[in-house]
Design an enzyme around this catalytic site. Structure first.
Site, PDB file in Angstrom:
ATOM      1  N   ARG A   1      12.364  -4.220   9.677  1.00  0.00           N
ATOM      2  CA  ARG A   1      12.723  -2.872   9.769  1.00  0.00           C
ATOM      3  C   ARG A   1      14.101  -2.609  10.364  1.00  0.00           C
ATOM      4  O   ARG A   1      15.046  -1.578   9.907  1.00  0.00           O
ATOM      5  CB  ARG A   1      11.735  -1.698  10.627  1.00  0.00           C
TER       6      ARG A   1
ATOM      7  N   LYS B   1      -3.785   1.995  12.362  1.00  0.00           N
ATOM      8  CA  LYS B   1      -2.705   1.883  12.565  1.00  0.00           C
ATOM      9  C   LYS B   1      -2.176   0.715  13.224  1.00  0.00           C
ATOM     10  O   LYS B   1      -2.791   0.293  14.435  1.00  0.00           O
ATOM     11  CB  LYS B   1      -1.801   2.905  13.613  1.00  0.00           C
TER      12      LYS B   1
HETATM   13  S1  IVH Z   1       2.979   4.071   6.923  1.00  0.00           S
HETATM   14  C1  IVH Z   1       6.692   6.339   6.176  1.00  0.00           C
HETATM   15  N1  IVH Z   1       0.604   2.972   7.947  1.00  0.00           N
HETATM   16  O1  IVH Z   1       3.639   2.068  12.363  1.00  0.00           O
HETATM   17  C2  IVH Z   1       5.610   5.897   6.671  1.00  0.00           C
HETATM   18  N2  IVH Z   1       2.620   2.728   9.063  1.00  0.00           N
HETATM   19  O2  IVH Z   1       4.883   4.160  14.161  1.00  0.00           O
HETATM   20  C3  IVH Z   1       5.381   4.363   6.792  1.00  0.00           C
HETATM   21  N3  IVH Z   1       2.209   1.189  11.079  1.00  0.00           N
HETATM   22  O3  IVH Z   1       6.989   1.775  11.200  1.00  0.00           O
HETATM   23  C4  IVH Z   1       4.557   4.014   7.455  1.00  0.00           C
HETATM   24  N4  IVH Z   1       0.190   0.667  10.604  1.00  0.00           N
HETATM   25  O4  IVH Z   1       5.326  -0.310  11.374  1.00  0.00           O
HETATM   26  C5  IVH Z   1       1.959   3.238   8.011  1.00  0.00           C
HETATM   27  N5  IVH Z   1      -1.261   1.946   8.440  1.00  0.00           N
HETATM   28  C6  IVH Z   1       0.130   2.078   8.490  1.00  0.00           C
HETATM   29  C7  IVH Z   1       0.532   1.302   9.703  1.00  0.00           C
HETATM   30  C8  IVH Z   1       1.916   1.969   9.977  1.00  0.00           C
HETATM   31  C9  IVH Z   1       1.217   0.532  11.260  1.00  0.00           C
HETATM   32  C10 IVH Z   1       3.485   1.048  11.664  1.00  0.00           C
HETATM   33  C11 IVH Z   1       4.722   0.917  10.714  1.00  0.00           C
HETATM   34  C12 IVH Z   1       5.609   2.048  10.954  1.00  0.00           C
HETATM   35  C13 IVH Z   1       5.104   2.483  12.500  1.00  0.00           C
HETATM   36  C14 IVH Z   1       5.408   3.817  12.704  1.00  0.00           C
END
Ligand code: IVH
Length: 707
Positions: A150, A129
């Protein structure tokens, strides 16, 4: 944060209502600070804790859930200044998990939802993440047409021009679906962050607290030329609107994005179940410190895209994904003492000496306490921080480590304070030389006024003088300089160049000390001789003047050309009404903060004498003058303002300087030419009033064409 909280089960209905209101206000403020102002006011761990408490109270009192419940909010409203973009598909958040049992529960709940038995196959992807900010990129017929942040998940900011400057973001795609919205994270690497902060500090500009803030601040620049100068990166991990599916699985879709030319995270792994997911999480956690960019957990996603669409979303989070967060890197320990370190520019920096404690796998025994206000529990404007709690020697304190940043003391537990603890008296005298330590208005830092008589400042200045970007004398590093200083062999930079005369026959003397032989002593003298001829920019940088970093030093060198011209101008610039002051502050990239620091350090007698003694031993090389033959702008003073479409501001400036023009940041009677793009405001008016020639970007390119 450490005040006692009533456990949720003990809350009366009235208390719960009050508490939910308090949490809604506090979280909304934190959201604004984080998303709109890029200046978080509480730690991520505290934020998560508040959010969890809110959710627990809502679960216990469902009828008290507020219409503006923080549980249903993602991010914060968009900042003013950018165009707004409505996301066709809402940009979601992720629900969080903190321990392995929650990952098992996640898998179980998905199986239940889909009607799968325990032994039916159910694969997930696991990937880091990234701690940056999310961005949605819309491509039509393979061309990048829009980039949006966003925002609150529904409406974001249009940052298309800025996104185009990011190397990892392709502006054209081959064989892509007709409409394709790629989503991912914009971030800044640790190395680029350190570099940017160095450059900011050198310019006397604002530095960033962490790479995420730097990335957010850089992406959301109204002037795309600034974004172009900031080293941003992008990982693609998801998508929005699509005219044709990318693949059947998350793994396949990510592969497709990679084939299209996007960076995808190399640590993305397909796992067959929770055991493998957690193992991958642990592997990533051990690599965390060496990745070179900040991550704050691991994201798991159901791999099968049919399953993803069947599972769908809750109000703000998908059912098919979860973020497994790393435990916050913080710990509590005893503050044993506060030491004051004196830096090169005399800054008194308080350092916490702690009972050693492990924070996120690293043993920490020192942490920064920033400055006297921070210890006293207030910020630079006098507003309370930590609810106004001060920090005292003997206190039980919370230590916090984020990424590769120096550990900080974040909080204090008043419940553990000893009765006889007294507020920390920040010294008003330098602990090294006893001179008055003075805090000037507007400066968060108290500084020793001893200048070169202060041994701490003298040694730090010498270390800076021999550092890589300064004189870089082989065989004379920080360690040797310190030794020579302690032994009384050198007290200031000039002494380095008389070392041989004073001790030279005296290779003998050097030879007798640890680590030196006849050969190495001779090598040292040769290395010193080698550096007598020094480029002007390096010399200016090596003086270690506050706010004068490498970039500023080179700007000064290019503007003044020779040491003589430089010194004359700086001396004359003491008069703020003079044209020299106007000339100095008119150099693009040099503001009044830098100019003031320069002028006042040259005006200090002892310091000035020391500089003069040094320069007497040197052959200062003229700054490289640009090749200007046949240049239509040689010797002219040019100002750029407004938006440039065909080049960045940095490019325009570099080109103009290469053609022998002097590029200035402000319009004055000395300006010869104003290049004005759209959105140029007061500078254009002023130029008009002064009768300065004004041309647009095309006019400028025509003018310099063929040079
Ligand atoms: S998937 C529908 N994958 O984390 C879900 N998010 O706390 C879409 N983020 O808004 C997000 N790394 O800004 C996803 N490998 C990753 C990510 C990630 C960072 C962030 C993203 C999201 C936030 C949510």
């Amino acid at each position: 944060m450490a005040e006692q909280e009533t456990p949720v089960q003990d809350l009366s209905k009235y208390d719960a209502r009050v508490e939910l209101e308090r949490l809604a206000t506090q979280l909304a403020k934190a959201n604004r600070a984080y998303h709109t102002e890029d200046a978080p006011d509480i730690s991520d761990a505290d934020y998560d804790r508040l959010k969890q408490r809110n959710a627990r109270i809502e679960a216990a009192f469902p009828d008290l859930k507020r219409a503006d419940s923080p549980t249903d909010q993602v991010g914060a409203p968009v900042a003013e200044g950018f165009g707004k973009v409505r996301h066709e598909i809402r940009m979601m958040s992720l629900s969080n998990a903190f321990d392995d049992s929650e990952i098992m529960a996640f898998d179980q709940s998905i199986r239940r939802y889909l009607g799968l038995k325990d032994d039916d196959p159910l694969a997930y992807t696991a990937e880091p993440k990234i701690d940056g900010l999310s961005l949605a990129l819309r491509y039509e017929k393979g061309a990048l047409v829009q980039a949006a942040t966003r925002g609150d998940g529904v409406v974001g900011e249009n940052v298309t021009a800025n996104a185009r400057t990011i190397g990892d973001i392709p502006t054209r795609l081959e064989d892509a679906p007709e409409i394709l919205e790629v989503r991912g994270e914009v971030y800044m690497s640790h190395a680029d962050f350190a570099d940017l902060n160095g450059r900011q500090a050198a310019k006397g500009a604002k530095t960033f607290a962490n790479p995420r803030n730097a990335a957010a601040g850089s992406l959301r620049q109204l002037d795309a030329a600034i974004t172009r100068d900031r080293p941003l990166r992008f990982f693609a991990y998801s998508w929005g609107v699509l005219s044709a599916p990318l693949a059947d699985t998350q793994t396949g879709a990510i592969q497709r994005l990679q084939d299209l030319g996007f960076q995808t995270n190399p640590l993305t792994l397909r796992c067959t179940g929770p055991a493998e997911m957690v193992a991958h999480y642990q592997m990533i956690e051990t690599m965390r410190a060496t990745l070179g960019y900040d991550i704050d957990g691991v994201v798991y996603k159901a791999d099968d895209l049919d399953y993803q669409s069947r599972l769908g979303f809750r109000s703000t989070t998908p059912r098919w994904a979860i973020a497994h967060k790393f435990p916050a890197e913080l710990a509590w320990t005893r503050l044993e003492a506060i030491d004051i370190q004196v830096g090169r520019t005399g800054a008194l920096s308080p350092v916490a000496r702690l009972t050693p404690v492990t924070v996120g796998g690293v043993v920490v025994s020192n942490a920064t306490l920033h400055n006297e206000d921070y210890i006293a529990g207030r910020d630079a404007s006098g507003a309370p921080i930590r609810d106004g709690k001060d920090i005292r020697v003997g206190d039980w304190v919370q230590v916090y480590r984020a990424g590769d940043v120096i550990p900080k003391v974040a909080d204090v537990d008043l419940g553990q304070r000893r009765k006889d603890a007294t507020p920390y008296p920040f010294p008003t005298h330098c602990p090294e030389c006893g001179s008055d330590a003075i805090r000037e208005e507007g400066d968060a830092v108290r500084r020793c006024s001893g200048g070169l008589i202060c041994p701490a400042q003298a040694v730090e200045k010498l270390k800076h003088f021999v550092s890589r970007a300064a004189f870089d004398i082989e065989g004379l590093g920080a360690k040797q300089v310190e030794q020579f200083y302690t032994d009384g062999w050198i007290a200031e930079p000039a002494d380095i160049f008389t070392l041989k005369d004073r001790y030279g026959s005296g290779v003998q003397q050097l030879k007798n000390r640890e680590g030196w032989g006849e050969k190495s002593a001779q090598n040292l003298f040769d290395a010193i001789d080698d550096k007598r001829a020094i480029p002007l920019g390096r010399l200016i940088f090596s003086l270690g003047i506050r706010h004068v970093g490498e970039v500023v030093a080179n700007l000064l060198a290019r503007s003044y050309g020779t040491w003589g011209a430089f010194v004359t101008a700086i001396d004359a610039a003491q008069d703020r009404e003079s044209e020299h002051w106007a000339g100095l502050t008119g150099i693009d990239g040099i503001g009044t903060v830098v100019a003031t620091a320069l002028v006042s350090s040259f005006a200090q007698e002892a310091e000035r004498a020391s500089i003069d003694r040094l320069v007497a031993h040197l052959d200062v090389q003229e700054a490289e003058r640009p090749q200007t033959e046949g240049s239509p702008v040689a010797g002219k003073t040019v100002v750029f303002t407004g938006t440039l479409d065909r080049m960045t501001r940095a490019e325009a400036k570099a080109r103009a300087e290469a053609l022998g023009a002097k590029v200035s940041g402000s319009v004055s009677a000395k300006t010869d030419l104003l290049v004005a793009g759209p959105g140029s405001g007061s500078k254009e008016t002023k130029a008009r009033d002064l009768g300065v020639e004004i041309i647009d970007e095309d006019g400028w390119l025509d003018l310099i064409e063929g040079t």
